[in-house]
Structure formats: structure tokens, C-alpha cells
Design a protein around this motif. Structure first.
Motif, PDB file in Angstrom:
ATOM      1  N   TYR A  73      -8.362  -6.503   3.404  1.00  0.00           N
ATOM      2  CA  TYR A  73      -8.675  -5.479   4.275  1.00  0.00           C
ATOM      3  C   TYR A  73     -10.027  -4.839   3.614  1.00  0.00           C
ATOM      4  CZ  TYR A  73      -3.755  -6.455   5.246  1.00  0.00           C
ATOM      5  OH  TYR A  73      -2.577  -7.108   5.391  1.00  0.00           O
TER       6      TYR A  73
ATOM      7  N   ASN B 160     -11.941  -9.404  -0.387  1.00  0.00           N
ATOM      8  CA  ASN B 160     -10.736  -8.464  -0.178  1.00  0.00           C
ATOM      9  C   ASN B 160     -10.218  -8.687   1.446  1.00  0.00           C
ATOM     10  OD1 ASN B 160     -11.552  -6.364  -2.186  1.00  0.00           O
ATOM     11  ND2 ASN B 160     -13.392  -6.286  -1.013  1.00  0.00           N
TER      12      ASN B 160
ATOM     13  N   ASP C  29      -5.065  -5.571  -2.435  1.00  0.00           N
ATOM     14  CA  ASP C  29      -5.058  -6.148  -1.241  1.00  0.00           C
ATOM     15  C   ASP C  29      -6.368  -7.001  -1.326  1.00  0.00           C
ATOM     16  OD1 ASP C  29      -3.008  -5.157   0.196  1.00  0.00           O
ATOM     17  OD2 ASP C  29      -4.276  -3.048  -0.079  1.00  0.00           O
TER      18      ASP C  29
ATOM     19  N   VAL D  80     -10.850  -2.053   1.863  1.00  0.00           N
ATOM     20  CA  VAL D  80     -10.012  -1.468   0.740  1.00  0.00           C
ATOM     21  C   VAL D  80     -10.681  -0.341   0.098  1.00  0.00           C
ATOM     22  CG1 VAL D  80      -8.892  -3.665   0.243  1.00  0.00           C
ATOM     23  CG2 VAL D  80     -10.819  -3.154  -1.044  1.00  0.00           C
TER      24      VAL D  80
ATOM     25  N   ASP E 208      -0.260  -7.202   3.763  1.00  0.00           N
ATOM     26  CA  ASP E 208       0.328  -6.295   3.293  1.00  0.00           C
ATOM     27  C   ASP E 208       1.250  -5.163   4.122  1.00  0.00           C
ATOM     28  OD1 ASP E 208       0.895  -3.828   1.771  1.00  0.00           O
ATOM     29  OD2 ASP E 208      -0.881  -3.495   0.847  1.00  0.00           O
TER      30      ASP E 208
ATOM     31  N   SER F 166      -4.022   4.028   2.492  1.00  0.00           N
ATOM     32  CA  SER F 166      -3.450   2.631   2.557  1.00  0.00           C
ATOM     33  C   SER F 166      -4.189   1.838   1.586  1.00  0.00           C
ATOM     34  CB  SER F 166      -3.573   2.066   3.921  1.00  0.00           C
ATOM     35  OG  SER F 166      -4.909   1.743   4.491  1.00  0.00           O
ATOM     36  N   TYR F 167      -4.823   0.525   1.928  1.00  0.00           N
ATOM     37  CA  TYR F 167      -5.219  -0.364   1.105  1.00  0.00           C
ATOM     38  C   TYR F 167      -6.067  -0.178   0.093  1.00  0.00           C
ATOM     39  CZ  TYR F 167      -3.471  -2.329   5.393  1.00  0.00           C
ATOM     40  OH  TYR F 167      -2.999  -2.438   6.675  1.00  0.00           O
TER      41      TYR F 167
ATOM     42  N   MET G  48       4.268  -7.475   0.257  1.00  0.00           N
ATOM     43  CA  MET G  48       3.354  -8.298   0.410  1.00  0.00           C
ATOM     44  C   MET G  48       3.758  -9.592   0.282  1.00  0.00           C
ATOM     45  SD  MET G  48      -0.391  -8.583  -1.307  1.00  0.00           S
ATOM     46  CE  MET G  48      -0.866  -6.914  -1.007  1.00  0.00           C
TER      47      MET G  48
ATOM     48  N   TRP H 278       0.739  -1.235   0.043  1.00  0.00           N
ATOM     49  CA  TRP H 278       0.098  -0.078   0.042  1.00  0.00           C
ATOM     50  C   TRP H 278       0.672   1.195   0.074  1.00  0.00           C
ATOM     51  CZ3 TRP H 278       0.681   3.498   3.919  1.00  0.00           C
ATOM     52  CH2 TRP H 278       1.127   2.916   4.999  1.00  0.00           C
TER      53      TRP H 278
END
Length: 762
Positions: free
Chosen positions: A674, A672, A694, A676, A739, A688-689, A744, A266
């Protein structure tokens, strides 16, 4: 764990000579059997319970090679199971999208796991085998009235067989590739006076399935598991019975391989140069056959658990029973692994050129819990009722040294402790309004207190002297209360078709992000997550009970949603009440006796999950603005489709036994990893994600078994022999990822395994 040569080979010789495991029993070959469950604290027909519930019998579990939690993925609609990243013993379970990916003991999962009515409190140590299962019940939707806290998404109940008081048992041996051996034995002793006793034993060994190229270190994924069980029943009188169960298990293995999957995370990619070139040699987007662990750093996963459960039931009269349940569990959990994947520590040399989270870590956790529950279960001509009191306490500590010496930094210790003190009263009443219509009302009131401490500091080594404080010893506590009612209507449309509607509330415990380095965030509790679920469904038996089908539509609204976020400008995460979400979908289940000896059963779950609110920087650290990113976010661990289909068919009846074939297929759609972002360039993009990076691919798994059952080998019983293959098509997708910002890592679907099982039951 050590065992003498005599013990080792005595058990294996017994297994080979007498051979056990499972027997299908004398089930009907032309009609489906009637299923009885205890989802409402009393025995009821599955088709009559106004709850979305899947019940899997012990015979089916054995046929499908399922010994415990780890085989449950997609066995019920909208049920998702994964090992937590880099662990064979930590669970990630989701039902209807309710999930927590955090493995530490400061976090409680939203799915309650129970063994014979005893709550298993944490994800650590949550992957276990159970000896001599009678059935598994998967309850979907909030179960806060009868089961309480941390059943916001549902509950999974494992029910083992009780002592029968008659002499019988099973013994068995399983061998397979990767050096796999499983020895098991269950002996039900004849009743001795007031006592009926059952003893169980299971031993599993398997070599690692990814070779470790580092000298002197075990291969990745190695298993060495041993479990004992004692179950005793004392019939004090015709009205009073006492059941006691003790279980002990030990695991001494290695975690699954945690390999470098991508140099993009990310936060971007590692800086260019010689290190980047070196790291590229470790990247693999396919399941690795070999990998190295950091030289001089052991990888291991060791667990010991002991459980005691005492149940006293007294029949006041024909219609009323008092039941008391006491339980105590202790767990020691220790693991060591590389947080950045395999042997990256050997090339990660500084914080500016490393892969972000390259480090070696260990966790040393001690956790204990005890609970008391008092139930009054009764009925009248028009009513069934349950009243109860419940108390639960737990106490755990995790000592977590993390080695950042690859950055030229001292050792970091992340140590913390947690405690829970929860109490509740509850009641539920079923009232028969008419012969066809039944109304259900229930309420549970829970109070709980969470407390704990955190201490982070640097030393010059694992046992070296203190160097510097990072977070001084900090303590904290908070209390909450919650009411979780339920209301349902059940309508018996015909003798074989039931309709129901249900509204229920649930909640998941609050707490503290005990691993945090920001003292303000550390002392700020996250409050309980709460849910309101509505569902309607139908259950029906058709064609003279040669078919059973059920369908449900549900809509679950979550508030004070637990969301893990990164503190601005750091790689430190904190859990906050940053959101609201809606999870809705449909669930279909069916079992069909196609013809004499041939059965087809399956399920399908559809899940539509979305955030209604997602506030980035919910703690408002460093004065950063609050941003609602819900329109640009997708929820984690919420696959749109889950599917399972099992075909069990009798191929032939011979003088040597009955030949059967079993095919078992499960599918979990892409999801997913996270929460995202749909786009990092959107006006309401969070940090981030991001989707596409991710995520986890769809997982398909096909298992097959050829079984020769009821072989007449002499003696009081019969034998079974089966040849089995798991992951028949050798699927190779990643099942978990991490991640870490600039890269990753991935854990992988286990390769194809096969073997033979020889079993005897009398």
C-alpha cells in the motif's frame, strides 16, 4: 463445465497421437530476426518506433511456456504483474509504477489490455489465455493519443495469428504434476472461395496445490479452463477484407489459498485471550501445504466470457486505407471465499475479538462492453498519418453478499452498478523533416460519462427477507473531458542506430467508490488521474544484426493521484484525488546472438518513485484536518528493480531433431503493498499502513526447459518434445497480502511444477 466421456478422451487421444504446440519455425541461427510491431496503428520496424516497447514473438512465448497475461511479470523493464489477492482471474498490472490494486468493476486499471485491438475493460476476468499468439507488445509510458483513456502507464497488446488460407495447424498435449493436463489444437483450413477460417481449442486441468482439509470442498488453486476460438477472413476484393473473430472461455476452479500470515495489522493485534490463542495456531509465514475453508461455505471462482470482433478494411488506393473495428464482450464472474483467510470463521465469534475482517463473501458480476473505432491510415512521400473516431460503452453490476453471521450480525449485501459512455477523436502525424529526422505530433480528445448506483442492506440469509437498510438505493453520475497530446522526435544517427525523445500526456478514468457506506463519500466522484511523461532513448542494431540493444530514461509526473484511504474512525475505504507523484527511471533491453544457435536476451528496469503530495482525509469527512503526508509516504507496487534474463541454446543436432536448452530467470524487487508510512510517529504521519509491515518480499523465479525440436515423425509436419520445470528452485514467498487491520493474510508463490509437452505442427 461438463463434457461427455467420448469428447474427453477423443480430444486426449488426438493430442497423444498427433501431438502439438509450438514450433520455432525457420529462424536464423546466426542473426536476430527483424521485429515488426503495430504500436502506432501501422506496421513498423521495432527499432524505428519512438516508443519504449518490448515485443515478444509467439515462438518465444511458447518456448517459455507463456499462454496469456499471467506469465508477463518482469518480461519487460518495469513491468510488474500479480494476481489480485485471493483470485486466479483478477489482474494487478503495473508499468513504471502506474497501478491500481482495486479489483472491483467500479475502478478502471491504468494499464490498457488489448486483444487484437479490442480493449479489455476491467481487472475482473483480466487473467486469460489466448490461443495461437503471434506476439505480445508491451508499450511503456502514456499511450493516450492512439489508445486513449486508461493507458496512463502503458498498454499490453496481444496479437493472435490470422487465418492463412492454407491447410495447417498444431495439436499438442502437456502433462505435469498436480494432475496437470493441457490439450490444445489449432486448425487452419484451406481457403474456400472468399473465406479463410481458423479454429482453436484449449483445455487445461490442474488439481489444487494446497489441500483443503474441510470435507467436501475442493483444494485451493484448482484449475478447470476451456476455451474456443473461431477466426475468419473474407477477401471480398483485392481492396476490401473482412476479419471476424469469436472467442469463448469458461473457468470453473477455486481461488488460491488465503492464509493467515500475521496477527499484527495496521490497527494492532486481536485482543488477548482464548481466541487469540486459537488464532495463533493458524498463523503461517511459510507457504502452507494444507488449510481449511469455512465449513458450510463454498469456495469457488467461475467465469464465462464471450467476445466478438469485426474488422473491415478497405484500401482506397496504394497509400490510404479505411478501417472499421467493432467489438462486443460479455463476462459473467462469480466467486466465493473467506476474506480473512482459510477457516478463521470457525473461531472468530464476535466483532471485539475477531481478526477484524473475518467474513465470507461472494461476488456475482455481469459485465458487458461494446466499442466502435474508425481509422484512416495513410502516407505520402514525407508523411505517415492516422485519423480516427472511437466510441466505448460498458455496463456492469456486482451483487456482493457478505456473511457477518460470525459476529452475530445479519447478512450484508453490497450491490452496485456502473456504466461508462466514452467518445473520442484522435490523430497522429509523422513528418520526415530530413532523411534522418522525423517529427511526430498527435492529439486525442476524449469525453466520458460515468454513472452508477449503490444499495447496501442486511438480510437474514442469502435469500432471506430484508432486515435493514445500510445505504438506501443511491444513484450518481459525472462527466469529464481530456486532451492527451504527444510530441516526439526520432533521429536516425546511422543506418542501425536511432535516437528519440518523446513527451506525452495520459489519463485514467474518474468514477465513484461504489462500495462505500458513507453517502457523502459515495456521491463524491474521484476525478481522472492525469500524467505527463518525458523520455529519451536509443535503439541500435550491432555486429551485423547479431545484437540489438535499447535504453531509455523516463520521468512521469502524476497529478490528481488516485489514492485509497480509510474514512476516519472506520474500516471503510474510499478513493480520492489526494496526491501527486513523480516516477522516474531507466530501462535497458538487449538480445545477443552469442554464436551459431545460442541466444541471450534480457532486460533491466530501475524505478525511483515518490509522492510529491499525499493529502490524508482528502474528503474532509467529519471535519478532520487535512494533512500532507507525502514526505512520510512510499508508493505501492513500485519495485525499484525488475530483471529478466533468458538463455536459449542449441545443444546438438541429431537425426532425431535439434536439442535445445532454455533457461528463463525473472526478478522483482521488494515493494510496498500500500501507500505506506515510513514512520507512524513522524510529525506528518498518516493513518494505517506502515513500511516493514505492509510490504512484499522480492520474487525470484527460474524456469527451465529441455526441448527436442523438429522431430521427423512422418506425415506433413514435425514434432517437438520438451521437459520443463517452472519455479525450479521452489521459491515460497508471499506474492500478495491483505492487511485487515488486526491481522494480515497472504497468497503465495506457486510451488515447483514440472511436466512434459508433446507437440506436432504441420
Amino acid at each position: 463445465m461438463q463434457k461427455t466421456v467420448v469428447q474427453k478422451y477423443a480430444v486426449r487421444l488426438l493430442s497423444i497421437l498427433v501431438a502439438t504446440a509450438f514450433s520455432d519455425g525457420a529462424r536464423s541461427e546466426t542473426r536476430l530476426e527483424e521485429v515488426v510491431v503495430t504500436a502506432q496503428k501501422r506496421q513498423e520496424k521495432l527499432q524505428d518506433v519512438p516508443i519504449s516497447i518490448t515485443a515478444i514473438s509467439g515462438a518465444q512465448l511458447e518456448t517459455r511456456g507463456i499462454d496469456g497475461v499471467s506469465g508477463l511479470n518482469s518480461l519487460a523493464p518495469n513491468l510488474m504483474f500479480r494476481n489480485n489477492p485471493s483470485s486466479n482471474s483478477i489482474t494487478t498490472i503495473a508499468i513504471r509504477g502506474s497501478v491500481t490494486g482495486q479489483p472491483a468493476i467500479w475502478m478502471d486499471p491504468p494499464i490498457g489490455t488489448y486483444v487484437d485491438g479490442v480493449y479489455i475493460g476491467k481487472a475482473q476476468g483480466g487473467i486469460f489465455d489466448i490461443i495461437d499468439l503471434e506476439r505480445v507488445e508491451v508499450l511503456r509510458g502514456p499511450q493516450g493519443t492512439l489508445f486513449g483513456r486508461n493507458t496512463e502507464g502503458g498498454a499490453v497488446n496481444f496479437i493472435s495469428r490470422k487465418p492463412s488460407g492454407e491447410f495447417g495447424g498444431t495439436v499438442g498435449l502437456e502433462v505435469g504434476n498436480y494432475g496437470r493436463t493441457v490439450e490444445k489444437a489449432v486448425i487452419d483450413l484451406p481457403k474456400m472461395g472468399l473465406f479463410s477460417i481458423k479454429l482453436g481449442y484449449r483445455k487445461e486441468d490442474q488439481d489444487g496445490w494446497v489441500k483443503n482439509t474441510t470435507s467436501g470442498v475442493g483444494d485451493f488453486g484448482k484449475r478447470d479452463k476451456e476455451a474456443f476460438q473461431l477466426a475468419a477472413r473474407m477477401d471480398i476484393s483485392n481492396h476490401t477484407k473482412v476479419d471476424y473473430k469469436f472467442d469463448h472461455s469458461e473457468t470453473d476452479g477455486t481461488p488460491p489459498v488465503n492464509s493467515l500470515y500475521s496477527l499484527r495489522g495496521w490497527a494492532g493485534t486481536p485482543a488477548a485471550g482464548a481466541l487469540r490463542t486459537a488464532l495463533e495456531g493458524f498463523v503461517t509465514t511459510d507457504r502452507p501445504k494444507s488449510a481449511g475453508s469455512p465449513a458450510g461455505y463454498p469456495i469457488f471462482e467461475r467465469i464465462k466470457t464471450d467476445g466478438h470482433a469485426l474488422t473491415v478494411s478497405h484500401q482506397l488506393n496504394q497509400k490510404n486505407e479505411i478501417k472499421y473495428i467493432y467489438a462486443k464482450r460479455d463476462m459473467d464472474y462469480d466467486d466465493g471465499n473467506s476474506g480473512s483467510g482459510t477457516d478463521l470463521l470457525s473461531v472468530a465469534t464476535s466483532p471485539t475479538t475477531s481478526v477484524g475482517a473475518a467474513r465470507y463473501y461472494q461476488r456475482h458480476t455481469k459485465y458487458k462492453s461494446d466499442s466502435h473505432e474508425l481509422q484512416w491510415i495513410g502516407n505520402t512521400e514525407r508523411m505517415n498519418y492516422v485519423l480516427g473516431l472511437y466510441s466505448f460503452k460498458d455496463d456492469g453490476t456486482t451483487l456482493g453478499p457478505q456473511d457477518f453471521s460470525v459476529f452475530g450480525l445479519p447478512m450484508m449485501h453490497s450491490d452496485y452498478g456502473v456504466k461508462t459512455d466514452a467518445k473520442a477523436w484522435f490523430g497522429q502525424l509523422d513528418y520526415k523533416v530530413t532523411e534522418a529526422l522525423t517529427a511526430t505530433f498527435g492529439m486525442r480528445h476524449t469525453t466520458e460519462k460515468k454513472s452508477g448506483w449503490t444499495h447496501r442492506f442486511r438480510t437474514s440469509g442469502y435469500d432471506g427477507p430484508f432486515v435493514a437498510e445500510v445505504v438506501p438505493m443511491t444513484s450518481y453520475d459525472a462527466s469529464w473531458s481530456a486532451n492527451t497530446p504527444v510530441a516526439a522526435l526520432g533521429y536516425k544517427m546511422t543506418e542501425t542506430t536511432n535516437l528519440y525523445a518523446r513527451v506525452a500526456r495520459g489519463f485514467k478514468s474518474g468514477g465513484f467508490s461504489a462500495e462505500n457506506t458513507n453517502i457523502a463519500a459515495l456521491r463524491t466522484p474521484f476525478n481522472p488521474e492525469r500524467s505527463l511523461s518525458m523520455e529519451v532513448g536509443v535503439k541500435s542494431s550491432l555486429l551485423d544484426n547479431r545484437a540489438q540493444v535499447s535504453a531509455a530514461y523516463f520521468r512521469n509526473k502524476l497529478t490528481d493521484l488516485h489514492i485509497t484511504q480509510l474514512l476516519p474512525g472506520t474500516s471503510v475505504s474510499v478513493l480520492t484525488n489526494a496526491g501527486k507523484a513523480t516516477y522516474k527511471g531507466i530501462e535497458l533491453e538487449g538480445a545477443f546472438q552469442l554464436t551459431d544457435g545460442w541466444r541471450l536476451q534480457g532486460n533491466y528496469g530501475y524505478l525511483d518513485a515518490k509522492f510529491d503530495e499525499y493529502i490524508d482525509n482528502a474528503l474532509n469527512i467529519a471535519g478532520r484536518p487535512l494533512i500532507d503526508t507525502a514526505g512520510n509516504r512510499l508508493p505501492p507496487y513500485a519495485p525499484k528493480h525488475t530483471f529478466n534474463l533468458t538463455l536459449d541454446g542449441r545443444l546438438a543436432r541429431t537425426a532425431w531433431g535439434t536439442l535445445r536448452a532454455i533457461l528463463d530467470y525473472t526478478y522483482t524487487a521488494k515493494m510496498n503493498l500500500y501507500a505506506v508510512n515510513k514512520s507512524l510517529t513522524a510529525a506528518n504521519a498518516g493513518g494505517s499502513y506502515v513500511v516493514g509491515l505492509d510490504d512484499l518480499p522480492a520474487i525470484r523465479n527460474l524456469n527451465a526447459r529441455l526441448l527436442l525440436a523438429d522431430i521427423p515423425v512422418g506425415g506433413p509436419g514435425k514434432a517437438d518434445v520438451s521437459i520443463w520445470i517452472k519455479n525450479l528452485t521452489d521459491e515460497k514467498n508471499p506474492i500478495q497480502k491483505i492487511d485487515v487491520g488486526t491481522s494480515m493474510t497472504a497468497n503465495w508463490q506457486e510451488p515447483r511444477t514440472y511436466g512434459i509437452s508433446v507437440n506436432y505442427k504441420w
